[in-house]
Scaffold this motif. Sequence first.
Motif, PDB file in Angstrom:
ATOM      1  N   LYS A 215       0.818  -1.215   0.000  1.00  0.00           N
ATOM      2  CA  LYS A 215       0.000   0.000   0.000  1.00  0.00           C
ATOM      3  C   LYS A 215       0.850   1.263   0.000  1.00  0.00           C
ATOM      4  N   LEU A 216       0.221   2.328  -0.473  1.00  0.00           N
ATOM      5  CA  LEU A 216       0.763   3.661  -0.260  1.00  0.00           C
ATOM      6  C   LEU A 216       0.428   4.048   1.173  1.00  0.00           C
TER       7      LEU A 216
ATOM      8  N   LEU B 134       7.030   2.605 -13.193  1.00  0.00           N
ATOM      9  CA  LEU B 134       7.264   4.024 -13.443  1.00  0.00           C
ATOM     10  C   LEU B 134       5.948   4.786 -13.447  1.00  0.00           C
ATOM     11  N   HIS B 135       4.937   4.228 -14.066  1.00  0.00           N
ATOM     12  CA  HIS B 135       3.609   4.855 -14.136  1.00  0.00           C
ATOM     13  C   HIS B 135       3.051   5.104 -12.733  1.00  0.00           C
ATOM     14  N   ASP B 136       3.130   4.093 -11.871  1.00  0.00           N
ATOM     15  CA  ASP B 136       2.559   4.228 -10.534  1.00  0.00           C
ATOM     16  C   ASP B 136       3.375   5.187  -9.666  1.00  0.00           C
ATOM     17  N   ALA B 137       4.693   5.148  -9.815  1.00  0.00           N
ATOM     18  CA  ALA B 137       5.535   6.065  -9.052  1.00  0.00           C
ATOM     19  C   ALA B 137       5.210   7.511  -9.396  1.00  0.00           C
ATOM     20  N   LEU B 138       5.058   7.794 -10.675  1.00  0.00           N
ATOM     21  CA  LEU B 138       4.748   9.159 -11.095  1.00  0.00           C
ATOM     22  C   LEU B 138       3.344   9.568 -10.668  1.00  0.00           C
ATOM     23  N   ALA B 139       2.413   8.595 -10.649  1.00  0.00           N
ATOM     24  CA  ALA B 139       1.055   8.892 -10.187  1.00  0.00           C
ATOM     25  C   ALA B 139       1.063   9.293  -8.716  1.00  0.00           C
ATOM     26  N   VAL B 140       1.885   8.632  -7.926  1.00  0.00           N
ATOM     27  CA  VAL B 140       2.008   8.976  -6.501  1.00  0.00           C
ATOM     28  C   VAL B 140       2.621  10.366  -6.355  1.00  0.00           C
TER      29      VAL B 140
ATOM     30  N   SER C  86       1.031  -5.970  -9.397  1.00  0.00           N
ATOM     31  CA  SER C  86       1.805  -6.232 -10.597  1.00  0.00           C
ATOM     32  C   SER C  86       0.897  -6.345 -11.815  1.00  0.00           C
ATOM     33  N   GLY C  87       1.251  -5.638 -12.894  1.00  0.00           N
ATOM     34  CA  GLY C  87       0.480  -5.705 -14.138  1.00  0.00           C
ATOM     35  C   GLY C  87      -0.820  -4.934 -14.101  1.00  0.00           C
ATOM     36  N   MET C  88      -1.112  -4.244 -13.005  1.00  0.00           N
ATOM     37  CA  MET C  88      -2.345  -3.470 -12.911  1.00  0.00           C
ATOM     38  C   MET C  88      -2.006  -2.041 -12.482  1.00  0.00           C
ATOM     39  N   PRO C  89      -1.629  -1.175 -13.429  1.00  0.00           N
ATOM     40  CA  PRO C  89      -1.247   0.192 -13.094  1.00  0.00           C
ATOM     41  C   PRO C  89      -2.433   0.996 -12.561  1.00  0.00           C
ATOM     42  N   ILE C  90      -2.116   2.046 -11.866  1.00  0.00           N
ATOM     43  CA  ILE C  90      -3.161   2.920 -11.332  1.00  0.00           C
ATOM     44  C   ILE C  90      -4.024   3.455 -12.470  1.00  0.00           C
ATOM     45  N   ASN C  91      -5.339   3.291 -12.321  1.00  0.00           N
ATOM     46  CA  ASN C  91      -6.289   3.795 -13.311  1.00  0.00           C
ATOM     47  C   ASN C  91      -6.681   5.210 -12.915  1.00  0.00           C
ATOM     48  N   LEU C  92      -6.167   6.183 -13.637  1.00  0.00           N
ATOM     49  CA  LEU C  92      -6.394   7.571 -13.264  1.00  0.00           C
ATOM     50  C   LEU C  92      -7.846   7.994 -13.406  1.00  0.00           C
TER      51      LEU C  92
END
Length: 435
Positions: A241-242, A276-282, A295-301
């Motif tokens: 978790k974040l 990378l996608h999730d890190a930048l979203a955070v 894993s394999g499920m990026p944050i859905n903006l």
Amino acid sequence: MTFNSRLDTESEKKLLKLFDPNVNFRLLYKGSHFRFDISKLFEICSEQGSFILIVYFEKYIFGGFLKKSLPHSNKQVEDEDAFVFSLRDMDSTATRFSVNKGYHAFHRNNYSISFGNCLKVAASKGEFHVDLCSTCDFNCPKWSRKKQLCDEVELHRVQAGDLLPGPWRGLPWTEANRDELRKNLVSYEPPIAELTQVRVLLLGPAGAGKSSFIGSIKSALYGHIVNLPGIGSKPDGCIKKLKSYPIRAEKGGQPIALTLCDVWDLGDTEETGLSLHDALAVIKGHAPEGYKFQSGMPINLSSASCCLDPELQDKIHCVVFVLNARDLHSYGESLVKMIKKLRREISDLDVPQLVLLSHVDEVCHAVNMDVRYVYTSRIVQKKVQEAASLAGVPVSFVLPVKNYMSELTVNRDNDILIFSAVRQILYAIDDTFEV
């Protein structure tokens, strides 16, 4: 250490020339400090590695070196590298010669220590007496060499290559500095009015020490060791978790203006760690508190839980890469590429970045024994340079720390190192908002 060596700088330089380059002395025992108690010498100095024993007279210094450790029990030691030495006065050079052949290099019993038949130091009634072999060329006058009462006795560990002559970074190791660093952290105010909290994101591979650093800051502030609970990993390690950790000056008190954020570890690939996608979203403030990375499920903006238009207070204001000093050479090429790619993307967001180098006490024996050697350690300096190269940052951006891991109590010097790292993080945030 609360006592200083009698060895002056010039004499130390002369003795250092008796050894290979990059050797330093660390004082472990001083006779007058311990009331010339030889049992205390054995208690403190046994099994501490190579050592040099120095005995002082008014105008003379004698002593011996053993490459092996001082044994913890009465025994004889063979050591081809053992030698004895003398230094007559300030105008002379130190001379050395091997321990006499036909004798054990070193011997200790409950009341004395001897280097072959060359030099013997014996304790009696709170005093140390020295016997010198009459056939050894100690380069001293023909005075009696039997049971001479010495002025002082010291034992130093010989640390080959560990320490530099002076620190490569300055840091006052005083109670006053600790109190000042703590006060500045507790009273910190963000550089712009619209912020009440600055948010710092910790990124790093598994075992780097992210959670330990958070716990160490809390420990240093509270004055006792804080053990953080688990932060939400499943047994297979695929979800994390974040988690935001508000920092308080005291347990149960109001949060200060610093929040630390922990996320899923960086892996060798985006399938085995934070993408990378999730890190930048955070960092951009899109990810909600408690978001579970998969894993394999990026944050859905476009998800209802995500914040499409985050406020400044929702974003990350500094990113700190946490690296383990022990593991720098074992980090895979893909992980290094991931870190450098993250660095480039984060730089485009004008978010300051630093590197926290943990476990420095585990790569340098001197630092493990005394954290105050961290900025005098040749080994730690090299590790800092390696971490800077790995992450692609200037050396000044790398902050070595020793987290509280196995300790049961906090200590002043470790608090100072931790607080000073936090101070540099806050400086980076302030400087960025001023630009």
